[in-house]
Every structure is written in C-alpha cells, then in structure tokens.
Design an enzyme around this catalytic site. Sequence first.
Site, PDB file in Angstrom:
ATOM      1  N   GLY A  23     -19.899  24.566 -33.164  1.00 41.19           N
ATOM      2  CA  GLY A  23     -20.626  23.518 -33.750  1.00 41.19           C
ATOM      3  C   GLY A  23     -19.620  22.807 -34.484  1.00 41.19           C
ATOM      4  CG  ASN A  25     -20.029  18.451 -31.857  1.00 41.42           C
ATOM      5  OD1 ASN A  25     -20.328  19.526 -31.616  1.00 41.42           O
ATOM      6  ND2 ASN A  25     -20.964  17.401 -31.871  1.00 41.42           N
ATOM      7  N   GLY A  27     -20.789  17.430 -38.586  1.00 41.55           N
ATOM      8  CA  GLY A  27     -21.370  18.104 -39.799  1.00 41.55           C
ATOM      9  C   GLY A  27     -20.362  18.954 -40.241  1.00 41.55           C
ATOM     10  N   GLY A  29     -19.253  21.568 -39.333  1.00 41.57           N
ATOM     11  CA  GLY A  29     -18.168  22.310 -38.495  1.00 41.57           C
ATOM     12  C   GLY A  29     -16.975  21.376 -38.436  1.00 41.57           C
ATOM     13  CE1 TYR A 177     -31.959  26.356 -40.001  1.00 34.79           C
ATOM     14  CE2 TYR A 177     -32.848  26.428 -42.220  1.00 34.79           C
ATOM     15  CZ  TYR A 177     -31.909  26.504 -41.233  1.00 34.79           C
ATOM     16  OH  TYR A 177     -30.494  25.950 -42.022  1.00 34.79           O
TER      17      TYR A 177
END
Length: 311
Positions: A23, A25, A27, A29, A177
């Site tokens: 992940g 790309n 936030g 990450g 979640y």
Amino acid sequence: MPRQRWTAEQIPDLDGRVFVVTGANSGLGLATTRALAAHGGQVVLAVRDEEKGRRAAAEVTAGTPGATVRVHGVDLTDLDSVRSFAKRLHDEHGRVDVLINNAGVMAPPRTLTPAGHEVQFAANHLGHFALTGLLLDLLTVGRDPRVVTVTSTNHRQGRMRFDDLTGERGYSAMGFYNMSKLANAIFGWELHRRLTDAGSPVRSILAHPGYTATNLQTAATTGMWKLLLGRLGNPMLAQPVERGAWPQLYAATDPGAQAGQLIGPDGIAELRGHPRPVKLAAAATDPANGRRLWELSEQATGVRFAFAAAV
C-alpha cells in the site's frame, strides 16, 4: 522504550537495506516510503495500481534524488497475485530486510473476493499472512530482519467471528473492519510467538498510527463513514500522515524496537503523538485465538510458514 519524543529524524542510516511496503502509493505507505528512502533504504512499493505506484515513486525520487525505489504490482485480495509478487521478489532480491504490512481497506459495503472471502478480511489479513509466509525465507537471511504489521486502535473493539467470516449472517462495515484489525493484531503476536519458539532472527512487531489524515477514511467507505471519518474527523482530530507513519517507522528501523510490541502514539487515547509501546487487547494475545486464526489462514491461503533458526 523509544527515546523521548522520537521522530523520523532519528531513523538510522539504512544504506543497503531492503524494505517492502504494501500500500505504498498513498497515505501511510507513501509517507513511510519517503522516510525510508530519505535515509538510504531501498524500497519496493507493493501496490495494486502500478500507474499510481509509478507516480508515487517519481514523487519519492523528486524529494530524494538518487533514491532506490521499485514498483511491483500485487493485489492482496488475489492469492495468485500475492504468489506472483513473492516469486518476483525471489527472482530479483537475495534477501528482504523488512516487510511492512501496511495496506488496508476500511468499511466498504459487503463485498466478496472471487475466492469467496470478505474483502476487508482478505486484503487486511489473509493477503498479508500469505505474503509474510512466502517471503519468510528472504527475511530470515536479512539484516536485522523484521515484519511490521499495521493494526489499529479499533482492534480493541474487534471480535473474531470465526463462525461467519464472510458476513453472510450479518454484516457491519465497521464491525468487519474492526475484526480485520484484530486479525492483524492476533497474527502479529502469534507470528512473534512462533518465530521466538523457532529461534528465528526475524522480529515481528506491531504498529498503529492513531488517528491520521489519509484517504483510507474516504476511499472505499460507505457514505456515513465517509462523512464521520473523512469530512468531520480528519480536519478536527487527525494528525498529519507524516506523523501517523512514525510508529511503523520506529518499529521498522529503530534498534530499540522489541519483538512482540505494539507501537502507537503517546498522546491522549493514542490518537496522535510520538511512538511508544502500547497495550494489545487481551483477545490479540489469547493463544486459542492465535492457533485458530493461524490454522484458518493456512487453509484459506494454502501457505505454510517454513520457520528457520538463525545461522
């Protein structure tokens, strides 16, 4: 304990060390990737959308000329994609020093993957379980090797619905979640226990970002949660993404980070602040939960971990 008021400026020299960030790309990450690259780390951006990954990599190299970043595609909800990604890493790298299991989805409408798994459980837990197992041999020969699994304070509200993991008998977007984040916490702790028992050099460490302004709150969530978490929560409560990445950066790089710890912000309710060890929920360290989730994950992914002791 972290040194008082730890920040990313205290990341040591990472020259030659290989990091895999899922992940990467956007936030947390992307913020993690920028910090690692700025301190000399070689970073593999593991992304579902390779075009977005290439744009992120260009942003990183613009900020850190000469940074070594590579973009590899992987869809964590597709176990064939996870296997292909792992094979590519084996073909291109002799070792992986740190795997940061960062990617995630949050509170979408009930959705099943082609394999029949609920998408949050698949993306947030099963894909990372499989990836960790498939890269364990590369990690075992790494330099100060670590697996950092990113969970959430929401894991403390989670309940494992072992008898209904797909939501067939009732689905709540945030409830599932929370369950996926509890699964992350259980996995990180159980991985720590098994690595320790095997005498492995790999450390399993957990991290959570507190409340951080990312697109996770708006990218896939239902309308109500987009409003509450994104439009209202982000401006009022959330910390900048660069600070939200501190706990996972500390876990991934600091010599003082200890196996089995959960690292989170030190502020009120762990919403924001500097990294420090915080408490895991009792459900996360329950041996029965650990065994049951591990066995279920092996069955769902077909991945068996080959634990090896230090040489």
